[in-house]
Design a protein around this motif. Structure first.
Motif, mmCIF file in Angstrom:
data_model
loop_
_atom_site.group_PDB
_atom_site.id
_atom_site.type_symbol
_atom_site.label_atom_id
_atom_site.label_comp_id
_atom_site.label_asym_id
_atom_site.label_seq_id
_atom_site.Cartn_x
_atom_site.Cartn_y
_atom_site.Cartn_z
ATOM 1 N N LEU A 21 0.710 -1.284 0.188
ATOM 2 C CA LEU A 21 0.355 0.114 0.030
ATOM 3 C C LEU A 21 0.950 1.482 0.092
ATOM 4 O O LEU A 21 0.864 2.343 -1.299
ATOM 5 N N ILE A 22 2.002 1.081 0.463
ATOM 6 C CA ILE A 22 2.716 2.616 0.149
ATOM 7 C C ILE A 22 3.547 2.550 -0.718
ATOM 8 O O ILE A 22 3.299 4.249 -0.968
ATOM 9 N N GLU A 23 4.027 1.376 -1.288
ATOM 10 C CA GLU A 23 4.949 1.858 -1.558
ATOM 11 C C GLU A 23 3.816 2.219 -3.059
ATOM 12 O O GLU A 23 3.979 2.734 -3.662
ATOM 13 N N GLY A 24 2.368 1.952 -3.644
ATOM 14 C CA GLY A 24 1.799 1.888 -3.808
ATOM 15 C C GLY A 24 1.619 3.360 -3.750
ATOM 16 O O GLY A 24 1.147 3.966 -4.830
ATOM 17 N N LEU A 25 1.113 4.161 -2.958
ATOM 18 C CA LEU A 25 0.649 5.569 -2.708
ATOM 19 C C LEU A 25 1.887 6.364 -3.445
ATOM 20 O O LEU A 25 1.458 7.419 -3.577
ATOM 21 N N GLN A 26 3.302 6.076 -1.882
ATOM 22 C CA GLN A 26 3.533 6.870 -2.117
ATOM 23 C C GLN A 26 5.039 6.810 -3.436
ATOM 24 O O GLN A 26 5.491 7.465 -3.868
ATOM 25 N N GLY A 27 5.024 5.411 -4.100
ATOM 26 C CA GLY A 27 5.697 5.888 -5.047
ATOM 27 C C GLY A 27 5.852 6.066 -6.784
ATOM 28 O O GLY A 27 4.724 6.254 -6.915
ATOM 29 N N GLY A 28 6.721 6.419 -7.054
ATOM 30 C CA GLY A 28 6.257 6.890 -8.517
ATOM 31 C C GLY A 28 7.080 6.932 -9.841
ATOM 32 O O GLY A 28 8.540 6.122 -9.119
ATOM 33 N N GLU A 29 7.503 7.545 -10.399
ATOM 34 C CA GLU A 29 8.475 7.240 -11.955
ATOM 35 C C GLU A 29 9.681 7.726 -11.525
ATOM 36 O O GLU A 29 10.650 6.997 -11.683
ATOM 37 N N ASP A 30 10.132 9.305 -10.678
ATOM 38 C CA ASP A 30 11.446 9.140 -9.746
ATOM 39 C C ASP A 30 11.173 8.831 -8.251
ATOM 40 O O ASP A 30 10.859 9.646 -7.818
ATOM 41 N N LYS A 31 12.315 8.215 -8.138
ATOM 42 C CA LYS A 31 12.074 8.305 -6.220
ATOM 43 C C LYS A 31 12.730 8.981 -6.127
ATOM 44 O O LYS A 31 12.194 9.059 -4.610
ATOM 45 N N ARG A 32 12.947 9.847 -6.240
ATOM 46 C CA ARG A 32 13.657 11.370 -5.572
ATOM 47 C C ARG A 32 12.596 11.924 -4.779
ATOM 48 O O ARG A 32 12.497 12.635 -3.761
ATOM 49 N N TYR A 33 11.181 11.501 -5.187
ATOM 50 C CA TYR A 33 10.036 13.088 -5.210
ATOM 51 C C TYR A 33 8.444 11.408 -4.966
ATOM 52 O O TYR A 33 8.387 10.566 -5.575
ATOM 53 N N LEU A 34 8.099 12.161 -3.543
ATOM 54 C CA LEU A 34 7.077 11.341 -3.536
ATOM 55 C C LEU A 34 6.129 11.652 -3.893
ATOM 56 O O LEU A 34 5.545 12.527 -4.614
ATOM 57 N N LYS A 35 5.004 10.311 -4.423
ATOM 58 C CA LYS A 35 3.707 10.606 -5.249
ATOM 59 C C LYS A 35 2.722 11.541 -4.330
ATOM 60 O O LYS A 35 2.291 12.191 -4.948
ATOM 61 N N ILE A 36 3.252 10.776 -3.225
ATOM 62 C CA ILE A 36 1.439 11.308 -2.204
ATOM 63 C C ILE A 36 2.902 10.886 -0.726
ATOM 64 O O ILE A 36 3.733 9.836 -0.777
ATOM 65 N N ALA A 37 2.157 12.140 0.383
ATOM 66 C CA ALA A 37 3.206 11.105 1.407
ATOM 67 C C ALA A 37 2.021 10.919 2.389
ATOM 68 O O ALA A 37 0.830 11.375 2.973
ATOM 69 N N ALA A 38 2.337 9.590 2.532
ATOM 70 C CA ALA A 38 1.102 8.455 3.615
ATOM 71 C C ALA A 38 1.252 8.906 5.085
ATOM 72 O O ALA A 38 3.027 9.226 4.953
ATOM 73 N N THR A 39 0.338 7.728 5.210
ATOM 74 C CA THR A 39 0.914 8.178 7.256
ATOM 75 C C THR A 39 -0.107 7.118 7.538
ATOM 76 O O THR A 39 -0.690 6.038 7.085
ATOM 77 N N CYS A 40 1.182 6.206 8.560
ATOM 78 C CA CYS A 40 0.752 5.057 9.392
ATOM 79 C C CYS A 40 -0.242 5.047 10.343
ATOM 80 O O CYS A 40 1.489 5.966 11.093
ATOM 81 N N LYS A 41 -0.856 5.281 10.686
ATOM 82 C CA LYS A 41 -1.072 5.157 12.141
ATOM 83 C C LYS A 41 -2.552 3.776 12.503
ATOM 84 O O LYS A 41 -3.031 3.181 11.715
ATOM 85 N N HIS A 42 -3.323 4.315 13.472
ATOM 86 C CA HIS A 42 -2.092 4.812 14.740
ATOM 87 C C HIS A 42 -1.432 3.634 15.376
ATOM 88 O O HIS A 42 -2.316 2.522 16.096
ATOM 89 N N PHE A 43 -0.557 4.608 15.633
ATOM 90 C CA PHE A 43 0.813 3.764 16.412
ATOM 91 C C PHE A 43 0.499 4.318 17.628
ATOM 92 O O PHE A 43 0.908 4.939 18.536
ATOM 93 N N ASP A 44 0.623 2.872 18.706
ATOM 94 C CA ASP A 44 0.096 1.353 18.106
ATOM 95 C C ASP A 44 -0.372 0.997 19.539
ATOM 96 O O ASP A 44 -0.961 1.530 20.280
ATOM 97 N N ALA A 45 -1.115 -0.009 19.079
ATOM 98 C CA ALA A 45 -1.948 -0.659 19.992
ATOM 99 C C ALA A 45 -2.908 -0.136 19.757
ATOM 100 O O ALA A 45 -4.379 0.302 21.259
ATOM 101 N N TYR A 46 -4.038 0.280 18.794
ATOM 102 C CA TYR A 46 -5.257 0.906 18.468
ATOM 103 C C TYR A 46 -6.263 0.399 18.287
ATOM 104 O O TYR A 46 -5.868 -0.090 16.708
ATOM 105 N N ASP A 47 -6.810 -0.457 18.609
ATOM 106 C CA ASP A 47 -8.361 -1.018 18.232
ATOM 107 C C ASP A 47 -9.905 -0.364 18.658
ATOM 108 O O ASP A 47 -10.599 -0.870 18.840
ATOM 109 N N LEU A 48 -9.869 0.195 19.915
ATOM 110 C CA LEU A 48 -11.109 0.741 19.906
ATOM 111 C C LEU A 48 -11.094 2.232 19.578
ATOM 112 O O LEU A 48 -11.090 3.247 19.790
ATOM 113 N N GLU A 49 -12.515 2.657 19.089
ATOM 114 C CA GLU A 49 -13.098 3.749 19.084
ATOM 115 C C GLU A 49 -14.153 3.986 20.416
ATOM 116 O O GLU A 49 -14.040 4.922 20.632
#
Length: 112
Positions: A21-49
């Motif tokens: 998922l992150i590779e697909g979101l951030q990766g592009g033709e030129d590896k020097r630039y992000l296609k989009i800045a992804a965020t991994c959340k919610h760090f850590d042990a989060y599973d309750l609303e």
């Protein structure tokens, strides 16, 4: 992250999924630039609303070191270390009595 937002409870499967998922979101033709800045959340042990009169802001996840290492951290390791995600977001809850966003061990030692 939250269990309902992942492909399952298997740490290995989730790690593989998040890497792709992150590779697909951030990766592009030129590896020097992000296609989009992804965020991994919610760090850590989060599973309750909102459950049984406890919401995410008042929940304290009691997690053993073994469970943290074997269950909760592998997808974040894949996200942060392997896929080199642009950012992470800490969880709203506490983990073993320490608010996740103030947990120096998790943020400064593990995540960095």
């Amino acid at each position: 992250g939250r269990g309902q937002e992942t492909p399952g409870e298997d740490p290995f499967l989730t790690s593989q999924y998040v890497y792709a998922l992150i590779e697909g979101l951030q990766g592009g033709e030129d590896k020097r630039y992000l296609k989009i800045a992804a965020t991994c959340k919610h760090f850590d042990a989060y599973d309750l609303e909102n459950w049984n009169k406890t919401d995410r802001h008042h929940f304290d996840a009691k997690v053993s070191d073994q469970d943290l290492v074997e269950t909760y951290l592998p997808p974040f390791q894949s996200c942060i270390e392997d896929a080199r995600v642009a950012s992470i977001m800490c969880s709203y809850n506490s983990i073993n009595g320490v608010p996740a966003c103030a947990n120096r061990f998790l943020l400064q030692t593990i995540a960095r």
